[in-house]
Design a protein around this motif. Structure first.
Motif, short mmCIF file in Angstrom:
data_model
loop_
_atom_site.label_atom_id
_atom_site.label_comp_id
_atom_site.label_asym_id
_atom_site.label_seq_id
_atom_site.Cartn_x
_atom_site.Cartn_y
_atom_site.Cartn_z
N ILE A 222 0.85 -1.21 0.00
CA ILE A 222 0.00 0.00 0.00
C ILE A 222 0.87 1.24 0.00
CG2 ILE A 222 -1.66 1.30 1.40
CD1 ILE A 222 -2.69 -1.55 2.32
N GLU A 223 1.89 1.16 0.81
CA GLU A 223 2.80 2.33 0.91
C GLU A 223 3.46 2.59 -0.45
OE1 GLU A 223 4.26 5.56 2.67
OE2 GLU A 223 2.75 4.18 3.49
N ASP A 224 3.93 1.51 -1.09
CA ASP A 224 4.56 1.64 -2.40
C ASP A 224 3.61 2.28 -3.39
OD1 ASP A 224 6.74 0.49 -1.36
OD2 ASP A 224 6.46 -1.50 -2.30
N HIS A 225 2.40 1.75 -3.34
CA HIS A 225 1.39 2.29 -4.25
C HIS A 225 1.16 3.75 -3.98
CE1 HIS A 225 -0.44 -1.94 -4.99
NE2 HIS A 225 0.47 -1.63 -5.91
N LYS A 226 1.17 4.04 -2.72
CA LYS A 226 0.91 5.42 -2.33
C LYS A 226 2.00 6.35 -2.87
CE LYS A 226 1.26 7.64 1.59
NZ LYS A 226 1.43 7.71 3.03
N GLN A 227 3.22 5.90 -2.69
CA GLN A 227 4.35 6.70 -3.17
C GLN A 227 4.26 6.91 -4.67
OE1 GLN A 227 6.30 8.36 -1.28
NE2 GLN A 227 5.50 7.42 0.60
N LEU A 228 4.02 5.81 -5.34
CA LEU A 228 3.95 5.84 -6.79
C LEU A 228 2.82 6.77 -7.24
CD1 LEU A 228 5.45 4.46 -9.11
CD2 LEU A 228 3.64 2.76 -9.17
N LEU A 229 1.74 6.65 -6.51
CA LEU A 229 0.57 7.47 -6.82
C LEU A 229 0.88 8.94 -6.65
CD1 LEU A 229 -2.28 6.60 -7.67
CD2 LEU A 229 -3.00 6.85 -5.32
N LYS A 230 1.58 9.20 -5.56
CA LYS A 230 1.99 10.60 -5.29
C LYS A 230 2.83 11.13 -6.44
CE LYS A 230 2.40 11.67 -0.36
NZ LYS A 230 3.34 11.57 0.77
N GLN A 231 3.76 10.29 -6.84
CA GLN A 231 4.67 10.65 -7.91
C GLN A 231 3.88 10.92 -9.19
OE1 GLN A 231 7.83 7.72 -7.95
NE2 GLN A 231 8.49 8.47 -9.96
N ARG A 232 2.97 9.99 -9.47
CA ARG A 232 2.18 10.12 -10.70
C ARG A 232 1.28 11.35 -10.63
NH1 ARG A 232 5.44 7.52 -12.25
NH2 ARG A 232 5.50 5.37 -13.00
N PHE A 233 0.76 11.60 -9.43
CA PHE A 233 -0.07 12.80 -9.27
C PHE A 233 0.76 14.05 -9.56
CE2 PHE A 233 -3.62 10.84 -6.68
CZ PHE A 233 -4.64 11.35 -7.49
N ALA A 234 1.97 14.05 -9.01
CA ALA A 234 2.87 15.20 -9.21
C ALA A 234 3.17 15.36 -10.70
CB ALA A 234 4.16 14.99 -8.42
N GLU A 235 3.45 14.23 -11.32
CA GLU A 235 3.76 14.27 -12.75
C GLU A 235 2.56 14.81 -13.52
OE1 GLU A 235 5.16 10.60 -14.55
OE2 GLU A 235 6.39 10.20 -12.78
N ALA A 236 1.42 14.31 -13.17
CA ALA A 236 0.20 14.73 -13.86
C ALA A 236 -0.04 16.22 -13.66
CB ALA A 236 -0.99 13.93 -13.34
N LYS A 237 0.22 16.63 -12.42
CA LYS A 237 0.01 18.05 -12.11
C LYS A 237 0.95 18.91 -12.97
CE LYS A 237 -0.10 21.17 -8.18
NZ LYS A 237 0.51 21.41 -6.88
N CYS A 238 2.15 18.46 -13.00
CA CYS A 238 3.17 19.18 -13.75
C CYS A 238 2.80 19.20 -15.23
CB CYS A 238 4.51 18.45 -13.54
SG CYS A 238 5.87 19.27 -14.37
N LEU A 239 2.38 18.08 -15.72
CA LEU A 239 2.00 17.95 -17.11
C LEU A 239 0.80 18.83 -17.43
CD1 LEU A 239 3.42 16.14 -19.15
CD2 LEU A 239 1.59 14.51 -18.92
N GLY A 240 -0.11 18.86 -16.52
CA GLY A 240 -1.30 19.70 -16.68
C GLY A 240 -0.90 21.17 -16.78
N GLU A 241 0.00 21.53 -15.89
CA GLU A 241 0.45 22.94 -15.92
C GLU A 241 1.10 23.26 -17.27
OE1 GLU A 241 2.91 23.21 -12.48
OE2 GLU A 241 1.19 23.34 -11.09
N LYS A 242 1.94 22.31 -17.71
CA LYS A 242 2.63 22.50 -18.99
C LYS A 242 1.63 22.61 -20.14
CE LYS A 242 7.12 20.39 -18.15
NZ LYS A 242 7.91 19.16 -18.35
N LEU A 243 0.59 21.77 -20.05
CA LEU A 243 -0.45 21.78 -21.09
C LEU A 243 -1.13 23.14 -21.16
CD1 LEU A 243 -2.29 18.36 -20.90
CD2 LEU A 243 -1.46 19.41 -22.97
N ASN A 244 -1.41 23.65 -19.97
CA ASN A 244 -2.05 24.98 -19.92
C ASN A 244 -1.13 26.06 -20.51
OD1 ASN A 244 -4.48 24.17 -18.92
ND2 ASN A 244 -3.83 24.35 -16.76
N GLU A 245 0.12 25.92 -20.14
CA GLU A 245 1.11 26.90 -20.65
C GLU A 245 1.15 26.85 -22.18
OE1 GLU A 245 4.91 26.14 -18.84
OE2 GLU A 245 4.11 26.62 -16.82
N GLU A 246 1.16 25.61 -22.68
CA GLU A 246 1.25 25.41 -24.13
C GLU A 246 0.03 26.00 -24.82
OE1 GLU A 246 4.16 23.93 -25.29
OE2 GLU A 246 3.41 24.79 -27.16
#
Ligand code: ADP
Ligand code: MG
Length: 787
Positions: free
Chosen positions: A570-594
């Motif tokens: 669960i913890e691993d999943h959580k970490q990975l999820l956090k990471q993916r969320f961060a990535e998604a957030k970052c990507l979203g921001e980039k998309l908006n910028e674009e």
């Protein structure tokens, strides 16, 4: 009621020319005449006791040889016939030896009109009387019965012409529930006049004669009963009087020995004598005082004459005597019988009965008369039912009467039985109703009390269950603490062993738990909380709808969760999820910028168009048709931006799918964890219950607690081998792998166990758990704890 003894008369048959007269004398002087028979000495060797020479017999009246039929009728039959007409039963029977004049007396001689016997004269008399009496309505019936060899035959049966006596249907006796005698097969013929009645008598006598053959002289050996049935009633009266007159011509009373008969005739003689013997027995029984049983049933004759011999009957006997010298003994025998009959006292009563049909008519008439009378007195016509208005009025009166507290108050409804009856019925109804409602109330009260008791019991049961649950929780937690302590000790022991040669490590790892407690406690508690909060608590704590985890249970769950293999996943999943969320957030921001950049470039192109249009107006040239390099550049940049946007968008799409998948995996792992916990928790509870029932059942947890402290303190001194995981399920494996305690270098101090409260809901509890968590974290960090 007529009370008198049975009248007994004697009639002497005139002697024939050749007959030698016996010596007798009749004394008519006294009130009761007597007949004296003198036995001649030449007969002394006969069966008669020759010591006596004369026999005297008393009779009501003695009819000597010259007595005529009318005199006999007037003296004997007329009084009886009068009684019968008045409603009493009557019987006249002639008793005597064959040829003594029984038939002559009862029926009469066939030659002369004057020789008519009692039956025709009685019929004549009766019809004469009936005609004279117009005050009553009379009905007359006749029957004629012959009893031969103990069998009854109907002499008025029309089949007599064609049949022999034996072929006719036998008349049988039927007794009803009231012990009344009915004769089956004996016809009853109505005679409305003397002529009709005489015709019937003639018919019967003819039938009797036909049946008689030289071989079968029935007339002498049979009994004949001619019965006149009279019913009378006054017009309009409901009372019906019924009476009957039996006129009986008995069979000859001569003795068998004397007759010298044999075979068939002997049988007849036996029957005759037997039935006469029974008649005698009945007469003797009737004559005896206080005799309850009269043997009527012994013979047909006595059965038929049952209601006409003794008791309620005017009975008359005529002893017919053929007083010639040869028949002296028989004559004496007849006289003796007559003397016995004379002893019977009869009480004849009127045979009255009520005709129900007439009674009803009469009562109806009476009711109407009374109603008329009542209407005359009250001035009101009364119906059998009260009117609706009257009923309402009565109800009101009853209500007022019941409400009135005055003990002297009365309920006055007047002299009307209908109203009085209604009031009583109504009062009864009210009383019953109030009784019923009282009973109902009582029952309701009882049931309410019962319900309340049951609710209390239910509440108590729930409380007990809760208490038991709490006890279990405490016990489980204490067990967990023990295990954690053991784990910590094992880890420490291993650490010490592993770093035996390295002083640096030794220094850094020889942790004094007492000292390390405070610095770790805060941070580890925070971590534990963070870890815990990462779960959807609601999904774990709300195990069942409406059922929440208790605090103790929650804490146990927290600890269980940390030791569970899936918690790492669960913890691993959580970490990975956090990471993916961060990535998604970052990507979203980039998309908006674009997107913004593309829009900006589009704006720049429009601006460029306006500028070029303005320029064309001021200096028109072919510039307009030329390609604008700036615009071209802008368009390329837009194309590149779009490409980049598309790539990023696709990437984001992929990330979204991955995140969703991870979330699902995590949820699944959490569910498994929860399920495992529940299984473990219930197992723990069951084990505890089995191990220490007295503690579980104890209602006072304060008394049970010290025992736990004791055992935990005892365990804390032991060292155990390392176990890869501390899963409650592997408790048994852990025990198998345990090694002998080695030299413990340091002692883990029990974290203020004595101050742990019983409910599990306290800071101390949290501290224990925090401590355990901290220890685990340390071990993990050092690569010694659970994987
Ligand atoms: P039982 O019936 O007793 O056998 P009966 O009545 O037949 O006797 O009488 C036998 C005969 O005697 C008959 O012929 C009958 O007419 C005659 N007889 C009996 N009594 C008298 C009487 N009182 N006067 C005239 N004749 C009589
Ligand atoms: Mg006769």
């Amino acid at each position: 009621m007529v009370q008198e003894t049975i009248r007994v008369y004697a009639r002497l048959k005139p002697l024939g020319r050749r007959q030698q007269a016996g010596i007798y004398s009749v004394d008519d002087e006294k009130s009761l005449p007597s007949l004296e028979i003198i036995v001649p000495h030449d007969l002394a060797d006969g069966f008669i006791n020759n010591k006596r020479e004369s026999y005297k017999f008393k009779f009501h009246k003695i009819f000597d040889q010259e007595a005529k039929q009318d005199v006999v009728f007037d003296n004997i039959a007329k009084p009886v016939a009068e009684c019968v007409l008045a409603g009493y039963n009557g019987t006249i029977f002639a008793y005597g030896q064959t040829g003594s004049g029984k038939t002559f007396t009862i029926t009469g001689g066939a030659e002369h009109y004057n020789d008519r016997g009692i039956i025709p004269r009685t019929l004549s008399f009766i019809f004469d009387q009936l005609q004279k009496d117009s005050s009553k309505v009379y009905t007359t019936h006749v029957s004629y019965l012959e009893i031969y060899n103990e069998c009854g035959y109907d002499l008025l049966d029309p089949r007599h012409d064609a049949s022999r006596l034996e072929d006719l249907p036998k008349v049988t006796i039927i007794e009803d529930s009231d012990q009344n005698i009915h004769l089956k097969n004996l016809s009853l013929h109505q005679a409305t006049s003397e002529e009709e009645a005489l015709n019937l008598l003639f018919l019967g006598d003819t039938n009797r004669m036909i049946a008689e053959t030289p071989m079968n002289q029935a007339s002498t050996r049979s009994h004949c009963i001619f019965t006149i049935h009279i019913s009378s009633k006054e017009p309009g009266s409901a009372t019906l009087r019924r009476s009957k007159l039996h006129l009986v011509d008995l069979a000859g009373s001569e003795r068998i020995a004397k007759t010298g008969l044999g075979g068939h005739l002997l049988t007849e003689a036996k029957y005759i004598n037997l039935s006469l013997h029974y008649l005698e027995q009945v007469i003797i029984a009737l004559a005896e005082k206080n005799r309850s049983h009269i043997p009527y049933r012994n013979s047909m004759m006595t059965s038929v004459l049952r209601d006409s011999l003794g008791g309620n009957c005017m009975t008359t006997m005529i002893a017919t005597l053929s007083i010639d010298k040869r028949n002296i003994d028989e004559s004496i025998s007849t006289c003796r019988f007559a003397q016995r009959v004379a002893l019977i006292k009869n009480e004849a009563v009127l045979n009255e009965e009520i005709d129900p049909r007439l009674m009803i008519v009469q009562l109806k008439k009476e009711i109407q008369e009374l109603k008329d009378e009542l209407a005359l007195v009250t001035g009101k016509q009364r119906t059998s039912e009260l009117s609706q208005e009257e009923l309402l009025q009565l109800d009101e009166s009853i209500e007022l009467f019941l409400k009135d507290n005055d003990p002297d108050s009365t309920l006055d409804v007047g002299a009307d039985m209908r109203k009085i009856k209604y009031c009583f019925i109504r009062l009864k109804q009210l009383l019953n109703h109030s009784k019923a409602s009282d009973k109902k109330q009582l029952l309701q009260h009882i049931s309410e009390e019962k319900d309340a008791n049951e609710a209390e019991k239910e509440e108590l049961k729930k409380m007990k269950e809760l208490l038991q649950q709490r006890n279990n929780e405490i016990n489980i937690l204490i067990n967990m603490i023990k295990k954690e302590k053991k784990k910590a000790r094992d880890a420490l022991f291993q650490l010490n062993t592993a770093s035996a040669g390295s002083t640096v490590l030794e220094q850094s790892l020889s942790i004094n738990l007492n000292e390390s407690r405070s610095p770790f406690s805060c941070s580890s508690l925070k971590e534990a909380k963070d870890f815990g909060s990462s779960f959807h608590r609601s999904s774990f704590l709300c195990r069942k709808p409406g059922e929440k985890m208790s605090l103790g249970c929650q804490e146990a769950f927290e600890v269980f969760k940390q030791d569970h293999a899936d918690s790492i996943t669960i913890e691993d999943h959580k970490q990975l999820l956090k990471q993916r969320f961060a990535e998604a957030k970052c990507l979203g921001e980039k998309l908006n910028e674009e997107k913004d950049r593309i829009n900006h470039l589009k704006g720049a192109i429009t601006q460029r168009h306006i500028q070029r249009a303005a320029l064309a107006v001021s200096s028109p040239s072919e510039e307009l048709n030329k390609l604008d390099p700036v615009e071209e550049k802008l368009r390329r940049q837009i194309e590149e931006g779009k490409q980049s946007y598309k790539t990023m968008f696709n990437h984001l799409k992929g990330l979204k799918i991955e995140i969703e998948h991870l979330q699902l995996l995590m949820e699944k792992a959490k569910m498994k964890l929860q399920k495992d916990f529940e299984v473990w928790w219930s197992e723990e509870a069951t084990n505890l219950q089995q191990e220490k029932p007295e503690m579980v059942n104890s209602s006072n947890t304060a008394t049970t607690y010290p025992q736990f402290i004791k055992s935990s303190q005892h365990l804390s001194t032991n060292s155990f081998s390392e176990t890869s995981r501390v899963s409650p399920k592997e408790d048994t494996v852990e025990k198998r792998n345990s090694i002998a305690p080695s030299n413990p270098t340091s002692e883990i101090r029990t974290p203020s166990t004595s101050s742990v409260p019983l409910t599990g809901d306290s800071q101390a509890d949290a501290d224990i758990l925090a401590f355990i968590k901290a220890r685990q974290n340390i071990l993990q960090k050092k690569g010694l704890g659970n994987k």
